[in-house]
Design a protein around this motif. Structure first.
Motif, PDB file in Angstrom:
ATOM      1  N   MET A 222      -8.195   3.254   9.500  1.00 34.62           N
ATOM      2  CA  MET A 222      -7.416   3.710  10.647  1.00 34.62           C
ATOM      3  C   MET A 222      -7.524   2.719  11.802  1.00 34.62           C
ATOM      4  SD  MET A 222      -8.209   7.825  10.619  1.00 34.62           S
ATOM      5  CE  MET A 222      -7.359   8.034  12.192  1.00 34.62           C
ATOM      6  N   GLU A 223      -8.738   2.239  12.050  1.00 32.79           N
ATOM      7  CA  GLU A 223      -8.938   1.247  13.111  1.00 32.79           C
ATOM      8  C   GLU A 223      -8.191  -0.050  12.780  1.00 32.79           C
ATOM      9  OE1 GLU A 223     -10.584   1.256  15.997  1.00 32.79           O
ATOM     10  OE2 GLU A 223     -11.237   3.339  15.880  1.00 32.79           O
ATOM     11  N   LEU A 224      -8.228  -0.442  11.519  1.00 34.40           N
ATOM     12  CA  LEU A 224      -7.542  -1.662  11.102  1.00 34.40           C
ATOM     13  C   LEU A 224      -6.035  -1.534  11.325  1.00 34.40           C
ATOM     14  CD1 LEU A 224      -8.119  -4.435   9.706  1.00 34.40           C
ATOM     15  CD2 LEU A 224      -7.526  -3.308   7.534  1.00 34.40           C
ATOM     16  N   ARG A 225      -5.505  -0.353  11.044  1.00 36.39           N
ATOM     17  CA  ARG A 225      -4.059  -0.133  11.206  1.00 36.39           C
ATOM     18  C   ARG A 225      -3.644  -0.128  12.679  1.00 36.39           C
ATOM     19  NH1 ARG A 225      -4.949   3.428   6.512  1.00 36.39           N
ATOM     20  NH2 ARG A 225      -3.763   2.538   4.764  1.00 36.39           N
ATOM     21  N   GLN A 226      -4.584   0.119  13.566  1.00 39.36           N
ATOM     22  CA  GLN A 226      -4.264   0.048  14.993  1.00 39.36           C
ATOM     23  C   GLN A 226      -4.121  -1.393  15.471  1.00 39.36           C
ATOM     24  OE1 GLN A 226      -7.133   2.343  17.193  1.00 39.36           O
ATOM     25  NE2 GLN A 226      -6.689   4.231  16.089  1.00 39.36           N
ATOM     26  N   ARG A 227      -4.636  -2.325  14.690  1.00 39.09           N
ATOM     27  CA  ARG A 227      -4.631  -3.731  15.070  1.00 39.09           C
ATOM     28  C   ARG A 227      -3.709  -4.591  14.208  1.00 39.09           C
ATOM     29  NH1 ARG A 227      -9.430  -1.365  16.083  1.00 39.09           N
ATOM     30  NH2 ARG A 227     -10.727  -2.126  17.793  1.00 39.09           N
ATOM     31  N   PHE A 228      -3.467  -4.155  12.979  1.00 40.19           N
ATOM     32  CA  PHE A 228      -2.693  -4.934  12.030  1.00 40.19           C
ATOM     33  C   PHE A 228      -1.664  -4.036  11.335  1.00 40.19           C
ATOM     34  CE2 PHE A 228      -6.785  -7.045  12.319  1.00 40.19           C
ATOM     35  CZ  PHE A 228      -6.469  -8.401  12.341  1.00 40.19           C
ATOM     36  N   ASN A 229      -0.690  -4.674  10.738  1.00 46.67           N
ATOM     37  CA  ASN A 229       0.239  -3.984   9.857  1.00 46.67           C
ATOM     38  C   ASN A 229      -0.380  -3.983   8.458  1.00 46.67           C
ATOM     39  OD1 ASN A 229       2.384  -2.929   8.489  1.00 46.67           O
ATOM     40  ND2 ASN A 229       3.870  -4.455   9.145  1.00 46.67           N
ATOM     41  N   VAL A 230      -0.791  -2.830   7.956  1.00 51.38           N
ATOM     42  CA  VAL A 230      -1.586  -2.730   6.733  1.00 51.38           C
ATOM     43  C   VAL A 230      -0.812  -1.996   5.650  1.00 51.38           C
ATOM     44  CG1 VAL A 230      -3.738  -1.880   5.721  1.00 51.38           C
ATOM     45  CG2 VAL A 230      -3.714  -2.686   8.095  1.00 51.38           C
ATOM     46  N   LYS A 231      -0.864  -2.529   4.437  1.00 51.65           N
ATOM     47  CA  LYS A 231      -0.340  -1.790   3.292  1.00 51.65           C
ATOM     48  C   LYS A 231      -1.225  -2.042   2.074  1.00 51.65           C
ATOM     49  CE  LYS A 231       3.034  -5.228   1.644  1.00 51.65           C
ATOM     50  NZ  LYS A 231       4.447  -5.422   1.229  1.00 51.65           N
ATOM     51  N   GLU A 232      -1.271  -1.067   1.182  1.00 51.36           N
ATOM     52  CA  GLU A 232      -2.000  -1.233  -0.067  1.00 51.36           C
ATOM     53  C   GLU A 232      -1.114  -1.980  -1.044  1.00 51.36           C
ATOM     54  OE1 GLU A 232      -4.078   1.523  -3.549  1.00 51.36           O
ATOM     55  OE2 GLU A 232      -3.867   2.308  -1.517  1.00 51.36           O
ATOM     56  N   VAL A 233      -1.633  -3.070  -1.612  1.00 51.79           N
ATOM     57  CA  VAL A 233      -0.829  -3.891  -2.511  1.00 51.79           C
ATOM     58  C   VAL A 233      -1.262  -3.779  -3.962  1.00 51.79           C
ATOM     59  CG1 VAL A 233      -0.142  -5.529  -0.728  1.00 51.79           C
ATOM     60  CG2 VAL A 233      -2.272  -5.927  -2.008  1.00 51.79           C
ATOM     61  N   TYR A 234      -2.434  -3.171  -4.204  1.00 57.54           N
ATOM     62  CA  TYR A 234      -2.898  -3.040  -5.587  1.00 57.54           C
ATOM     63  C   TYR A 234      -3.976  -1.974  -5.647  1.00 57.54           C
ATOM     64  CZ  TYR A 234      -4.685  -4.268 -10.216  1.00 57.54           C
ATOM     65  OH  TYR A 234      -5.074  -4.218 -11.530  1.00 57.54           O
ATOM     66  N   TYR A 235      -4.016  -1.272  -6.785  1.00 56.05           N
ATOM     67  CA  TYR A 235      -5.090  -0.301  -7.019  1.00 56.05           C
ATOM     68  C   TYR A 235      -5.529  -0.392  -8.470  1.00 56.05           C
ATOM     69  CZ  TYR A 235      -7.638   4.072  -7.619  1.00 56.05           C
ATOM     70  OH  TYR A 235      -8.607   5.005  -7.914  1.00 56.05           O
ATOM     71  N   ASP A 236      -6.802  -0.621  -8.704  1.00 50.82           N
ATOM     72  CA  ASP A 236      -7.392  -0.646 -10.036  1.00 50.82           C
ATOM     73  C   ASP A 236      -8.005   0.726 -10.286  1.00 50.82           C
ATOM     74  OD1 ASP A 236      -9.320  -0.894 -12.178  1.00 50.82           O
ATOM     75  OD2 ASP A 236      -9.219  -3.069 -11.942  1.00 50.82           O
ATOM     76  N   SER A 237      -7.313   1.546 -11.051  1.00 48.90           N
ATOM     77  CA  SER A 237      -7.760   2.922 -11.257  1.00 48.90           C
ATOM     78  C   SER A 237      -9.025   2.993 -12.099  1.00 48.90           C
ATOM     79  CB  SER A 237      -6.650   3.738 -11.924  1.00 48.90           C
ATOM     80  OG  SER A 237      -6.258   3.161 -13.155  1.00 48.90           O
ATOM     81  N   GLN A 238      -9.229   2.034 -12.994  1.00 49.00           N
ATOM     82  CA  GLN A 238     -10.420   2.042 -13.831  1.00 49.00           C
ATOM     83  C   GLN A 238     -11.683   1.825 -13.008  1.00 49.00           C
ATOM     84  OE1 GLN A 238     -10.320  -0.778 -17.042  1.00 49.00           O
ATOM     85  NE2 GLN A 238     -12.368  -0.261 -17.772  1.00 49.00           N
ATOM     86  N   ARG A 239     -11.596   0.914 -12.056  1.00 49.56           N
ATOM     87  CA  ARG A 239     -12.763   0.607 -11.213  1.00 49.56           C
ATOM     88  C   ARG A 239     -12.705   1.318  -9.860  1.00 49.56           C
ATOM     89  NH1 ARG A 239     -11.408  -4.350 -13.704  1.00 49.56           N
ATOM     90  NH2 ARG A 239     -13.121  -5.343 -14.862  1.00 49.56           N
TER      91      ARG A 239
END
Length: 215
Positions: free
Chosen positions: A182-199
């Protein structure tokens, strides 16, 4: 220095972290890294977040050729080494007690003709940032560096100071980790680009500044 106490009676699931070395084949190279949990704790072992980030880079999701890259909290140096093998000019950083192990792993795994593209440097988040000029880097890499809540303000200050695109690979374990995002999103434009469901590892991309457009 050790943030997690060394325990001789380690759980079987964590036994690989207590081995003196570990090996990977990444970026068409065999990489053998020394580990030292007993002396340096979490700073000196390879975590899943680093492996997932390396695989993400290896897959060509980021153009690293000739890019100026800095890795924060590099630990064993796996991510920075892979980035260099993929063509980046890399500064890999950690706190002073981790630098000897980090430097040894770089010497062991980066070919002599690429050693000039690697720099090992001390960086404690939030301190002496004037040694790292804003705009000196194209990309910031961090693997499993979102885990110690008291370090979050200094980490955010460091990211803001460096003023470059960020790739963070991490497991979201606790509410505090969500608060960091949440703090990071207040300073930067953030998006999730990948998710490894196994790990259970997420990779987030943070832009240089907040805007209404996606990265």
């Amino acid at each position: 220095m050790a943030l997690v106490p060394y325990d001789e009676n380690v759980l079987p699931a964590l036994s690989k972290l207590h081995q003196a070395s570990t090996e990977f084949t990444l970026a068409n190279h065999r990489i053998r890294l020394s580990q030292d949990w007993k002396r340096l704790g979490v700073a000196a072992v390879v975590w899943d977040a680093a492996i997932v980030l390396c695989m993400y880079l290896e897959a060509g999701n980021v153009d690293l050729k000739g890019k100026r890259v800095i890795e924060l909290g590099a630990g064993t140096g796996l991510v920075g080494i892979v980035a260099a093998l993929l063509g980046a000019n890399v500064t890999i950083t950690d706190r002073a007690p981790a630098l000897e192990l980090l430097s040894a792993n770089v010497r062991e795994n980066v070919p002599p003709d690429q050693q000039g593209a690697m720099r090992v440097s001390e960086l404690t988040w939030g301190e002496n940032l004037e040694l790292y000029s804003p705009g000196s880097f194209d990309l910031i890499l961090g693997a499993d560096i979102v885990y110690l809540e008291e370090s979050f303000p200094a980490l955010l200050r460091t990211l803001e100071h460096l003023s470059a695109e960020v790739l963070l690979s991490c497991r979201i374990r606790y509410e505090r980790d969500e608060r960091f995002l949440m703090e990071l999103r207040q300073r930067f434009n953030v998006k999730e680009v990948y998710y490894d469901s196994q790990r259970d590892i997420h990779i987030y991309k943070a832009g240089k500044s907040r805007s209404s457009t996606e990265l």
